[in-house]
Design an enzyme around this catalytic site. Structure first.
Site, PDB file in Angstrom:
ATOM      1  N   THR A 204       0.828  -1.198   0.000  1.00  0.00           N
ATOM      2  CA  THR A 204       0.000   0.000   0.000  1.00  0.00           C
ATOM      3  C   THR A 204       0.863   1.249   0.000  1.00  0.00           C
ATOM      4  OG1 THR A 204      -1.703  -1.064   1.280  1.00  0.00           O
ATOM      5  CG2 THR A 204      -1.618   1.325   1.420  1.00  0.00           C
ATOM      6  N   ASP A 235      -6.993  -2.986   5.875  1.00  0.00           N
ATOM      7  CA  ASP A 235      -6.712  -1.955   6.877  1.00  0.00           C
ATOM      8  C   ASP A 235      -6.608  -0.555   6.286  1.00  0.00           C
ATOM      9  OD1 ASP A 235      -4.429  -2.852   5.447  1.00  0.00           O
ATOM     10  OD2 ASP A 235      -3.116  -1.850   6.896  1.00  0.00           O
TER      11      ASP A 235
HETATM   12  C1  SD4 Z   1      -4.361  -4.669   2.635  1.00  0.00           C
HETATM   13  N1  SD4 Z   1      -2.666  -3.458   3.786  1.00  0.00           N
HETATM   14  O1  SD4 Z   1      -5.366  -4.495   1.975  1.00  0.00           O
HETATM   15  C2  SD4 Z   1      -3.308  -3.651   2.545  1.00  0.00           C
HETATM   16  C3  SD4 Z   1      -2.408  -4.108   1.505  1.00  0.00           C
HETATM   17  C4  SD4 Z   1      -1.093  -3.642   1.668  1.00  0.00           C
HETATM   18  O2  SD4 Z   1       0.688  -2.759   2.368  1.00  0.00           O
HETATM   19  O3  SD4 Z   1      -0.315  -3.793   0.970  1.00  0.00           O
HETATM   20  N2  SD4 Z   1      -0.588  -3.052   2.547  1.00  0.00           N
HETATM   21  O4  SD4 Z   1      -4.163  -5.653   3.346  1.00  0.00           O
END
Ligand code: SD4
Length: 341
Positions: A204, A235
């Site tokens: 993210t 999250d």
């Molecule tokens: C998620 N946290 O949807 C996000 C994805 C992600 O770095 O890459 N976070 O779980």
């Protein structure tokens, strides 16, 4: 000099002192997303707001499909569709705008900004968030690309839908594709966590920016987890989890295994630790350690920025975690590598 002139001189001296004692404006970004960071810095350096910096910075990653985990054409869900999660928070007003499971609209962070600016709500999800975006003038288009199609075909046809996120269903989800039916189970105390979470699965973009007025904004944008069950929101768009900002203290943003991380509100905890006097690095370490104490195998990181411009980060479950900083001390962006616990 007349009285107005004297007053303006005082204001100028005061602002110069404040700005030279603190390291603002500044922006920090998760991972090595340098183009987004440069864009955000340009906004800040031209006197723009922290909110604009975060929105325009994250938009660059959405356009450039950073690492395939931000924006369109990445992380297809079980149906092969890419959906987006994004959050933007204003640390001056404590208002937020967020979208989850956004379909067929490319710029999730800007839709989140529209939720912030044009509604009294905080969070819109799914198909109806798309309807809102269209009403606000966003273009509706498929987020599927040949890359995401290929990814999904391989997962479905060659890997028999492995990995996936199902539990206590039949046919056995560790060997078979769905559709599934629930079955009785005895593992009520099972700690649910991701399988196969790694750096390329989870990237993210999270940003925290402070503008020249000392206003703080934080935000995130992601296409979530690869092969997620349709409807899953991670999250990233959850305030306090994916990001958090409070002008009185600072801001934080998180990245990693979202299904686990959102149970611990790591961005909120990081800001609260800074409020209690911790340095950004120690605050982020506390938030990461809290999760690791329950889920030693989780993968994730938190970046933290105090309202005076001091910054830091902490991470777990990978060797090193890079993040990018652009501030007035340097003539370019800096990539900082943190060793993880
Ligand atoms: C998620 N946290 O949807 C996000 C994805 C992600 O770095 O890459 N976070 O779980």
């Amino acid at each position: 000099m007349n009285q107005i002139g004297i007053f303006l001189t005082y204001v100028l001296v005061y602002l110069t002192n404040v700005c030279s004692e603190t390291n603002i404006p500044i922006v920090i970004t998760t991972w090595s997303f340098t183009n987004s960071t440069v864009k955000a810095w340009e906004v800040l350096n031209n006197g723009g707001t922290a909110l604009d910096a975060v929105e325009q910075g994250a938009s660059v990653c959405e356009d450039q499909q950073c690492d395939g985990t931000v924006g369109y054409g990445g992380s297809p869900d079980e149906n092969g569709e890419t959906t987006l999660d994004a959050l933007i928070m204003n640390g001056r007003t404590m208002n937020i705008g967020a979208v989850g499971g956004l379909r067929r609209i490319k710029h999730a962070i800007s839709v989140a900004r529209h939720v912030l600016d044009h509604t009294k709500h905080s969070f819109l999800v799914g198909e109806l968030a798309t309807q809102f975006a269209v009403e606000m003038g966003f273009q509706e288009e498929s987020l599927t690309t040949s890359v995401s199609k290929k990814l999904w075909m391989k997962w479905h046809n060659e890997h028999h839908c492995q990995p996936n996120f199902w539990l206590n269903v039949s046919p056995d989800p560790t060997r078979n594709c769905g559709p599934y039916q629930k079955h009785e189970y005895s593992q009520h105390l099972l700690k649910k966590s991701h399988l196969n979470v790694d750096r390329f699965n989870h990237d993210t973009i999270g940003m925290v920016a402070i503008d020249q007025h000392g206003d703080i904004a934080a935000g995130t944008s992601t296409n979530g987890a690869k092969y997620k069950i349709p409807g899953r929101i991670g999250d990233s768009p959850i305030p306090g989890s994916g990001a958090y900002a409070d002008n009185d203290v600072g801001g934080a943003a998180a990245t990693g295994d979202g299904d686990v991380m959102l149970r611990f509100l790591p961005s909120f905890l990081t800001v609260e630790e800074m409020r209690r006097g911790s340095s950004p690095t120690d605050a982020a370490k506390t938030a990461v350690a809290r999760i690791a104490s329950h889920y030693p195998d989780f993968m994730g990181a938190v970046v933290a920025l105090k309202n005076d411009g001091e910054y830091g980060a902490a991470c777990h479950g990978i060797n090193t975690f890079p993040y990018v900083v652009y501030d007035k001390k340097h003539s370019s962006y800096q990539i900082v590598n943190v060793s993880c616990s």
